[in-house]
Design a protein around this motif. Structure first.
Motif, PDB file in Angstrom:
ATOM      1  N   TYR A 196     -16.687  38.797 -34.693  1.00  0.00           N
ATOM      2  CA  TYR A 196     -15.913  37.850 -33.945  1.00  0.00           C
ATOM      3  C   TYR A 196     -16.575  36.482 -34.276  1.00  0.00           C
ATOM      4  O   TYR A 196     -17.569  36.319 -34.261  1.00  0.00           O
ATOM      5  CB  TYR A 196     -15.545  37.934 -32.685  1.00  0.00           C
ATOM      6  N   CYS A 197     -15.855  35.321 -34.089  1.00  0.00           N
ATOM      7  CA  CYS A 197     -16.105  33.834 -34.217  1.00  0.00           C
ATOM      8  C   CYS A 197     -15.645  33.118 -33.035  1.00  0.00           C
ATOM      9  O   CYS A 197     -14.286  33.202 -32.773  1.00  0.00           O
ATOM     10  CB  CYS A 197     -15.752  33.336 -35.492  1.00  0.00           C
ATOM     11  N   GLY A 225     -19.287  28.499 -32.964  1.00  0.00           N
ATOM     12  CA  GLY A 225     -19.972  29.080 -33.983  1.00  0.00           C
ATOM     13  C   GLY A 225     -20.825  30.302 -33.624  1.00  0.00           C
ATOM     14  O   GLY A 225     -21.422  30.884 -34.010  1.00  0.00           O
ATOM     15  N   GLY A 248     -21.090  34.259 -32.130  1.00  0.00           N
ATOM     16  CA  GLY A 248     -20.615  35.462 -32.725  1.00  0.00           C
ATOM     17  C   GLY A 248     -20.988  35.720 -34.144  1.00  0.00           C
ATOM     18  O   GLY A 248     -22.307  35.356 -34.441  1.00  0.00           O
ATOM     19  N   PHE A 249     -20.290  36.241 -35.087  1.00  0.00           N
ATOM     20  CA  PHE A 249     -20.690  36.484 -36.306  1.00  0.00           C
ATOM     21  C   PHE A 249     -21.396  35.278 -37.020  1.00  0.00           C
ATOM     22  O   PHE A 249     -22.493  35.294 -37.528  1.00  0.00           O
ATOM     23  CB  PHE A 249     -19.463  36.925 -36.996  1.00  0.00           C
ATOM     24  N   PRO A 250     -21.140  33.939 -37.104  1.00  0.00           N
ATOM     25  CA  PRO A 250     -21.641  32.854 -37.620  1.00  0.00           C
ATOM     26  C   PRO A 250     -23.078  32.671 -37.145  1.00  0.00           C
ATOM     27  O   PRO A 250     -24.094  32.510 -37.990  1.00  0.00           O
ATOM     28  CB  PRO A 250     -20.887  31.677 -37.397  1.00  0.00           C
ATOM     29  N   SER A 251     -23.381  32.631 -35.921  1.00  0.00           N
ATOM     30  CA  SER A 251     -24.710  32.581 -35.331  1.00  0.00           C
ATOM     31  C   SER A 251     -25.590  33.935 -35.711  1.00  0.00           C
ATOM     32  O   SER A 251     -26.665  33.697 -36.029  1.00  0.00           O
ATOM     33  CB  SER A 251     -24.694  32.612 -33.777  1.00  0.00           C
ATOM     34  N   GLN A 270     -11.200  35.005 -42.946  1.00  0.00           N
ATOM     35  CA  GLN A 270     -12.150  35.220 -41.568  1.00  0.00           C
ATOM     36  C   GLN A 270     -13.678  35.391 -42.425  1.00  0.00           C
ATOM     37  O   GLN A 270     -14.379  34.724 -41.795  1.00  0.00           O
ATOM     38  CB  GLN A 270     -12.157  36.518 -40.881  1.00  0.00           C
ATOM     39  N   LYS A 298     -15.368  29.465 -31.052  1.00  0.00           N
ATOM     40  CA  LYS A 298     -15.233  27.913 -31.463  1.00  0.00           C
ATOM     41  C   LYS A 298     -16.741  27.208 -31.891  1.00  0.00           C
ATOM     42  O   LYS A 298     -16.624  26.539 -33.116  1.00  0.00           O
ATOM     43  CB  LYS A 298     -14.416  26.998 -30.579  1.00  0.00           C
ATOM     44  N   ALA A 326     -16.519  32.321 -41.568  1.00  0.00           N
ATOM     45  CA  ALA A 326     -17.687  32.748 -40.929  1.00  0.00           C
ATOM     46  C   ALA A 326     -19.110  32.183 -41.523  1.00  0.00           C
ATOM     47  O   ALA A 326     -19.961  31.517 -41.065  1.00  0.00           O
ATOM     48  CB  ALA A 326     -17.739  34.026 -40.468  1.00  0.00           C
ATOM     49  N   LYS A 344     -19.406  28.539 -41.271  1.00  0.00           N
ATOM     50  CA  LYS A 344     -19.744  27.759 -40.197  1.00  0.00           C
ATOM     51  C   LYS A 344     -21.352  28.212 -39.601  1.00  0.00           C
ATOM     52  O   LYS A 344     -21.977  27.321 -39.436  1.00  0.00           O
ATOM     53  CB  LYS A 344     -18.991  28.606 -38.853  1.00  0.00           C
ATOM     54  N   ALA A 345     -21.593  29.297 -40.542  1.00  0.00           N
ATOM     55  CA  ALA A 345     -22.914  29.610 -40.394  1.00  0.00           C
ATOM     56  C   ALA A 345     -23.701  28.717 -41.264  1.00  0.00           C
ATOM     57  O   ALA A 345     -25.073  28.302 -40.592  1.00  0.00           O
ATOM     58  CB  ALA A 345     -23.448  30.959 -40.999  1.00  0.00           C
TER      59      ALA A 345
END
Length: 154
Positions: free
Chosen positions: A99-100, A104, A106-109, A137, A102, A141, A144-145
């Motif tokens: 999940y992401c 960052g 979840g998955f991006p982090s 998606q 707002k 992600a 954002k990462a």
């Protein structure tokens, strides 16, 4: 995924002697040792291969397998109670947050962690192959990462 003894994130795996066992039999053996469950893995679960560019120049093979929620729970229980390598090669298993948030989370982090070898790219290709995230998606992600990585290096 799992936290390895060296603090890097990766997937269960190990060395296979092709003269003694198939890749799938070797992977099932390694799964038994590292997660305490011998999942049946077949050629239909194959995802990709990669040549490691540094010695010892190993070829790594990546397999994906869809599991039910109950199968995942069974693996999580077995990993701490019956896996021979738990606490030695493997420090613990965890679920990848798909999940992401707002800002960052979840998955991006998660993608900012240190991965062993090609585990990060294998994770992404596995998510793509299994259709667990849509291409949009996954791309969002990854973007954002990268944004988070750049902002943390300033």
């Amino acid at each position: 995924m799992q936290m390895r003894f060296d603090g890097l994130l990766g997937f269960p795996g190990g060395l296979v002697n092709p003269g003694e066992e198939t890749l799938e039999a070797g992977l099932s053996r390694e799964l038994w040792e590292e997660i305490g469950v011998a999942l049946k893995v077949g050629p239909e679960d194959y995802c990709s291969s990669c040549l490691a560019l540094s010695p010892p120049n190993l070829v790594t093979h990546f397999y994906t397998k869809k599991l039910s929620e109950e199968e995942v729970r069974e693996i999580e229980r077995a990993a701490v109670s019956s896996a021979a390598d738990h606490g030695l090669e493997v420090m613990g298993m965890f679920r990848v947050p798909l999940y992401c948030l707002k800002r960052g989370g979840g998955f991006p982090s998660f993608l900012l962690h240190a991965f062993v070898g090609s585990a990060r790219s294998q994770l992404i290709s596995g998510l793509r192959a299994l259709g667990l995230l849509s291409p949009a998606q996954l791309q969002a992600a990854l973007a954002k990462a990268e944004e988070l990585r750049q902002s943390s290096s300033h």
